[in-house]
Write a protein that holds these residues in place. Structure first.
Motif, PDB file in Angstrom:
ATOM      1  N   PHE A  97       7.056   1.504 -12.083  1.00  0.00           N
ATOM      2  CA  PHE A  97       6.640   2.758 -11.459  1.00  0.00           C
ATOM      3  C   PHE A  97       7.384   3.963 -12.033  1.00  0.00           C
ATOM      4  CE2 PHE A  97       6.642  -0.829  -8.546  1.00  0.00           C
ATOM      5  CZ  PHE A  97       5.284  -0.942  -8.278  1.00  0.00           C
ATOM      6  N   GLU A 133      12.463   9.448  -7.563  1.00  0.00           N
ATOM      7  CA  GLU A 133      11.302   9.913  -8.327  1.00  0.00           C
ATOM      8  C   GLU A 133      11.655   9.967  -9.805  1.00  0.00           C
ATOM      9  OE1 GLU A 133       8.755  12.378  -5.031  1.00  0.00           O
ATOM     10  OE2 GLU A 133      10.283  13.493  -6.127  1.00  0.00           O
ATOM     11  N   GLU A 179       8.261  12.389   3.444  1.00  0.00           N
ATOM     12  CA  GLU A 179       7.737  11.201   4.127  1.00  0.00           C
ATOM     13  C   GLU A 179       7.664  11.423   5.644  1.00  0.00           C
ATOM     14  OE1 GLU A 179       6.937   8.271   2.660  1.00  0.00           O
ATOM     15  OE2 GLU A 179       7.576   8.708   0.614  1.00  0.00           O
ATOM     16  N   SER A 192      10.467   9.432  -1.756  1.00  0.00           N
ATOM     17  CA  SER A 192       9.328   8.535  -2.008  1.00  0.00           C
ATOM     18  C   SER A 192       9.649   7.125  -1.533  1.00  0.00           C
ATOM     19  CB  SER A 192       8.917   8.512  -3.483  1.00  0.00           C
ATOM     20  OG  SER A 192       9.592   7.507  -4.195  1.00  0.00           O
ATOM     21  N   SER A 193       8.637   6.306  -1.498  1.00  0.00           N
ATOM     22  CA  SER A 193       8.832   4.922  -1.057  1.00  0.00           C
ATOM     23  C   SER A 193       9.661   4.126  -2.062  1.00  0.00           C
ATOM     24  CB  SER A 193       7.473   4.246  -0.851  1.00  0.00           C
ATOM     25  OG  SER A 193       6.685   4.355  -2.024  1.00  0.00           O
ATOM     26  N   PRO A 239       1.478  10.204  -1.673  1.00  0.00           N
ATOM     27  CA  PRO A 239       1.647   9.931  -3.108  1.00  0.00           C
ATOM     28  C   PRO A 239       1.066   8.604  -3.598  1.00  0.00           C
ATOM     29  CG  PRO A 239       3.616  10.984  -2.272  1.00  0.00           C
ATOM     30  CD  PRO A 239       2.735  10.722  -1.080  1.00  0.00           C
ATOM     31  N   PRO A 240       1.156   7.513  -2.838  1.00  0.00           N
ATOM     32  CA  PRO A 240       0.570   6.274  -3.366  1.00  0.00           C
ATOM     33  C   PRO A 240      -0.937   6.349  -3.607  1.00  0.00           C
ATOM     34  CG  PRO A 240       2.116   5.759  -1.633  1.00  0.00           C
ATOM     35  CD  PRO A 240       1.945   7.251  -1.627  1.00  0.00           C
ATOM     36  N   TYR A 249      -2.226   8.357  -5.489  1.00  0.00           N
ATOM     37  CA  TYR A 249      -2.414   8.934  -6.818  1.00  0.00           C
ATOM     38  C   TYR A 249      -1.647   8.138  -7.870  1.00  0.00           C
ATOM     39  CZ  TYR A 249      -3.947  12.718  -3.845  1.00  0.00           C
ATOM     40  OH  TYR A 249      -4.611  13.440  -2.881  1.00  0.00           O
ATOM     41  N   GLU A 289       0.812  -1.218   0.000  1.00  0.00           N
ATOM     42  CA  GLU A 289       0.000   0.000   0.000  1.00  0.00           C
ATOM     43  C   GLU A 289       0.846   1.268   0.000  1.00  0.00           C
ATOM     44  OE1 GLU A 289      -0.795   0.242   4.834  1.00  0.00           O
ATOM     45  OE2 GLU A 289      -2.310  -0.621   3.505  1.00  0.00           O
ATOM     46  N   TRP A 290       2.112   1.132   0.345  1.00  0.00           N
ATOM     47  CA  TRP A 290       2.966   2.328   0.378  1.00  0.00           C
ATOM     48  C   TRP A 290       3.641   2.598  -0.977  1.00  0.00           C
ATOM     49  CZ3 TRP A 290       3.635  -2.008   3.386  1.00  0.00           C
ATOM     50  CH2 TRP A 290       4.738  -2.817   3.106  1.00  0.00           C
ATOM     51  N   PHE A 291       3.308   1.794  -1.948  1.00  0.00           N
ATOM     52  CA  PHE A 291       3.826   2.019  -3.304  1.00  0.00           C
ATOM     53  C   PHE A 291       2.750   2.668  -4.160  1.00  0.00           C
ATOM     54  CE2 PHE A 291       7.649  -0.772  -4.618  1.00  0.00           C
ATOM     55  CZ  PHE A 291       8.356  -0.387  -3.495  1.00  0.00           C
ATOM     56  N   PRO A 292       3.169   3.413  -5.180  1.00  0.00           N
ATOM     57  CA  PRO A 292       2.177   3.902  -6.144  1.00  0.00           C
ATOM     58  C   PRO A 292       1.632   2.750  -6.973  1.00  0.00           C
ATOM     59  CG  PRO A 292       4.400   4.444  -6.868  1.00  0.00           C
ATOM     60  CD  PRO A 292       4.534   3.836  -5.508  1.00  0.00           C
ATOM     61  N   GLU A 314       4.279  13.096  -6.226  1.00  0.00           N
ATOM     62  CA  GLU A 314       5.666  13.353  -5.824  1.00  0.00           C
ATOM     63  C   GLU A 314       5.727  14.629  -4.992  1.00  0.00           C
ATOM     64  OE1 GLU A 314       8.124  13.878  -9.280  1.00  0.00           O
ATOM     65  OE2 GLU A 314       6.559  14.948 -10.337  1.00  0.00           O
ATOM     66  N   HIS A 370      14.194  23.399   4.958  1.00  0.00           N
ATOM     67  CA  HIS A 370      13.424  22.222   4.560  1.00  0.00           C
ATOM     68  C   HIS A 370      12.570  21.823   5.745  1.00  0.00           C
ATOM     69  CE1 HIS A 370      17.399  21.873   2.387  1.00  0.00           C
ATOM     70  NE2 HIS A 370      16.550  22.210   1.454  1.00  0.00           N
ATOM     71  N   HIS A 418      16.239  14.499  -0.879  1.00  0.00           N
ATOM     72  CA  HIS A 418      15.881  15.446  -1.936  1.00  0.00           C
ATOM     73  C   HIS A 418      15.711  14.708  -3.269  1.00  0.00           C
ATOM     74  CE1 HIS A 418      16.044  19.328  -0.087  1.00  0.00           C
ATOM     75  NE2 HIS A 418      17.256  19.148   0.362  1.00  0.00           N
ATOM     76  N   TRP A 448       7.328   0.436   7.458  1.00  0.00           N
ATOM     77  CA  TRP A 448       5.969   0.412   6.915  1.00  0.00           C
ATOM     78  C   TRP A 448       5.098  -0.656   7.577  1.00  0.00           C
ATOM     79  CZ3 TRP A 448       4.311   4.391   4.335  1.00  0.00           C
ATOM     80  CH2 TRP A 448       5.223   5.175   3.618  1.00  0.00           C
ATOM     81  N   LEU A 500       0.850   7.654 -10.889  1.00  0.00           N
ATOM     82  CA  LEU A 500       2.090   8.332 -11.265  1.00  0.00           C
ATOM     83  C   LEU A 500       1.785   9.345 -12.358  1.00  0.00           C
ATOM     84  CD1 LEU A 500       4.367   5.195 -11.241  1.00  0.00           C
ATOM     85  CD2 LEU A 500       4.631   7.186  -9.758  1.00  0.00           C
ATOM     86  N   TYR A 505      16.824  11.625   5.773  1.00  0.00           N
ATOM     87  CA  TYR A 505      15.629  12.424   5.469  1.00  0.00           C
ATOM     88  C   TYR A 505      15.863  13.875   5.846  1.00  0.00           C
ATOM     89  CZ  TYR A 505      13.071   8.231   4.333  1.00  0.00           C
ATOM     90  OH  TYR A 505      12.663   7.076   3.735  1.00  0.00           O
ATOM     91  N   VAL A 506      15.833  14.707   4.849  1.00  0.00           N
ATOM     92  CA  VAL A 506      16.224  16.092   5.028  1.00  0.00           C
ATOM     93  C   VAL A 506      15.244  16.852   5.906  1.00  0.00           C
ATOM     94  CG1 VAL A 506      15.024  16.960   3.003  1.00  0.00           C
ATOM     95  CG2 VAL A 506      17.119  18.078   3.785  1.00  0.00           C
TER      96      VAL A 506
END
Lengths: 386, 254
Positions: free
Chosen positions: A141, A272, B150, A267-268, B135-136, B138, A66-69, B146, B233, A263, A230, B140, A248-249
């Motif tokens: 993806f 990107e 997180e 995303s999971s 994001p998941p 939606y 579920e944490w993936f697009p 994006e 940030h 940056h 997750w 891609l 994680y920034v």
């Protein structure tokens, strides 16, 4: 009422108008259809006979957490069990190369997360290519182009190119198709996958569709990171947690030196699939890059030196690193990013120097090691069928 | 024979008309409406990489990226609001020339009912409702697939990236990365200006956004001092709040 004044030869009018009307209707109907596959000619004629095999394709759905697009599946290449099976065979079969010594898997070994461990990939002629092999992970993806430079918009388009590349498989598709037609198994597999009836309907377009179907199944989502973060199964070690805080920034404060890895590797998916100049090369002008990367494709000088950001999933398995494999270890990669690049004008603004102690480096590497998915690399469905 | 000349055009009319997707048809009483944004820094068009912009106290900057989300775009008619679009991402990252800048960047056209409106409103950033998604949720390619933090559970509403020359010596080695997110930094903006949408007639509403007014308070002269801060940030940093608070002044409707 409209009256036609064809007194002398009414039969001529009937004969000439009727075909035109039929033509109009036919044009109106056929123009809306997809391009019909034209049965290829028979030159040379290998076998006009029907392929004896069933055609009963079973739809296949990619399993994702579920944490993936949602995966992106082209409408003209729906996934089927049979298509994937064919693609898997083609992926591992050296029949695609000119001397039958290399297959896709030669540069994309599942144990190395579908990379080859070499700085630069080497083809059947013993000639080095230009770049390092990219991992084939979570391709389903990616909507932003394939290869390091994004020159193929689709996975099908990507699969077309290595066969005829002299630095890779160095074979013509014409020869490949000839070999596939004469093979004892492939004609039946093509029929089972795509419903073709004759061997001469085997095409490179169908071959790459099958390969793309197989590649889309290569989904990695069962790493220790996935389990801990997750699925809430277990806890990170102290080192992993410290590494995560560095990665994680958004945990950073304004004044803190920070790696800011997320940056570009957000995303999971840990990418990107965007394109950046990540500060590798010191060049006087944007025209001085040895490899233009994305700029070679777009022709835009501001894209010179930009390359697609690879996923960090299974990154511990995919050394050496960068498009040219210049870094042998993750430690070297982190040293590079900590140095802050070279200040080239299109260098991404997020490439900024930061302090990195040996402890912090080990913490970051501990975090990156969490992304290794052994169930992925050992998945029997992803291994060679031969 | 001469009637065949009428039949062949008929064939071509059929050929094209039968292929028309029903989605292409605009329902009577509607029109396509889009929002176009042109970005500037003061009087100068905002272009990436080459142009130098004089900044405060002898500093100068060059741009690499400027992008932002728009949420909940609505046409206003007094107290009534007509939803136009949920979300749009406007990015000037590929604006390299004055010609590019003059074209601006547009939202995807949305269907709007014909009529007369008193104004338009939208949120700068991602509305709290949409910011609660991830994001998941939606496909891609969707704007919200994006630009997500997180660990902070927020989309990045707004990005400004570039390089600064801090000492007026032509050295633009100081890199600037300001990313703003978080519900506290979401701003709803209203533009009271008559808008007439005619049936079937496409309309593009023009907006200007001045980055200088986001970075420099035109009333007090207060500004983001890049000698003190070069990155943000976070959802709550002072610089993020400073920029969010100046958005209303920075955006004008033509």
């Amino acid at each position: 009422m409209i009256r036609f004044n064809f007194v002398e030869k009414p039969y001529i009018m009937k004969i000439k108008i009727l075909p035109a009307a039929i033509l109009a209707v036919l044009l109106s109907i056929t123009a809306c259809q997809e391009d019909n596959p034209i049965t290829p000619g028979c030159d040379p004629c290998i076998d006009e006979g029907l392929i004896e095999a069933p055609y009963n394709p079973q739809p296949y759905e990619i399993e994702t957490p579920e944490w993936f697009p949602k995966p992106v599946i082209p409408a003209d290449n729906p996934m089927t069990v049979e298509g994937i099976a064919l693609g898997r065979h083609l992926f591992y079969d050296p029949i695609l190369s000119s001397d039958s010594t290399q297959s896709c898997s030669s540069c994309h070994d599942p144990q190395l997360s579908f990379t080859d461990g070499n700085q630069i990939s080497r083809g059947v002629l013993g000639i080095d290519g230009r770049r390092s092999s990219m991992a084939i992970v979570n391709m389903a993806f990616n909507t932003k182009g394939f290869f390091w430079d994004g020159r193929s918009a689709t996975l099908e388009g990507q699969a077309l190119l290595p066969v005829e590349d002299h630095t890779e498989l160095n074979e013509s598709w014409e020869n490949v198709i000839g070999k596939l037609k004469n093979h004892k198994d492939y004609p039946a597999m093509f029929r089972e996958a795509f419903g073709i009836e004759r061997k001469n309907e085997i095409t490179k377009e169908l071959a790459v569709k099958a390969i793309a179907q197989f590649e889309r199944t290569l989904v990695s989502y069962q790493s220790r990171f996935d389990q801990v973060v997750w699925e809430q199964q277990g806890w990170p070690t102290d080192a992993e947690q410290r590494g995560r805080d560095l990665f994680y920034v958004e945990f950073a404060t304004n004044t803190l030196d920070h790696p800011g890895c997320s940056h570009c590797h957000g995303s999971s998916l840990f990418t990107e699939n965007n394109y950046f100049n990540n500060g590798l090369d010191s060049v006087a002008t944007l025209s001085d890059f040895a490899d233009y990367g994305l700029g070679e494709v777009t022709g835009n000088i501001y894209d010179n030196g930009k390359f697609r950001v690879p996923t960090l999933r299974n990154i511990a398995l995919t050394a050496p690193y960068m498009h040219d494999g210049r870094f042998a270890t993750l430690s070297q990669v982190l040293d590079h990013y900590a140095s802050g690049g070279h200040g080239v004008s299109n260098e991404d603004a997020n490439i900024k120097s930061f302090s990195l102690t040996e402890q912090q480096k080990q913490d970051l590497i501990a975090f990156l090691n969490m992304l290794t998915d052994t169930s992925f690399v050992n998945n029997p469905a992803f291994q060679s069928p031969f | 024979m001469k009637y065949l000349f009428f039949l062949f055009p008929l064939a071509f009319v059929l050929l094209f008309s039968t292929c028309k997707n029903s989605d292409d048809e605009m329902m009577p009483g509607n029109a396509n409406l889009a929002l176009n944004f042109k970005a500037s820094y003061g009087e100068a068009p905002l272009t990436m990489f080459e142009r130098e912009y004089a900044y405060e106290d002898g500093m100068a900057i060059k741009m690499q990226l400027f992008q932002f989300y728009l949420s909940e775009v609505r046409l206003l008619n007094g107290s009534e609001a007509t939803p136009l679009m949920d979300i749009s991402l406007i990015s000037f990252g590929d604006v390299y020339t004055d010609e590019d800048a003059a074209k601006g960047k547009s939202t995807t056209p949305a269907t709007a009912p014909a009529g007369t409106y008193t104004g338009i409103e939208f949120g700068f950033g991602v509305s709290p409702e949409l910011n609660a998604t991830i994001p998941p949720n939606y496909a891609l390619g969707h704007p919200l697939s994006e630009n997500y933090w997180e660990a902070a559970s927020s989309y990045i509403f707004f990005k400004f990236e570039g390089n600064a020359d801090l000492e007026s010596n032509g050295d633009f080695s100081e890199k600037l990365t300001f990313h703003v997110g978080g519900n506290d930094n979401y701003r709803k903006l209203t533009f009271d200006k008559p808008i007439t949408i005619e049936d079937g007639k496409d309309l593009m509403l023009q907006f200007n956004i001045d980055l200088q007014k986001i970075l420099v308070d035109s009333n007090t002269g207060e500004y983001l001092d890049f000698r003190q801060v070069t990155q943000s940030h976070s959802n709550s940093s002072p610089s993020a709040t400073f920029m969010a608070n100046h958005l209303a002044e920075a955006i004008e409707m033509e």
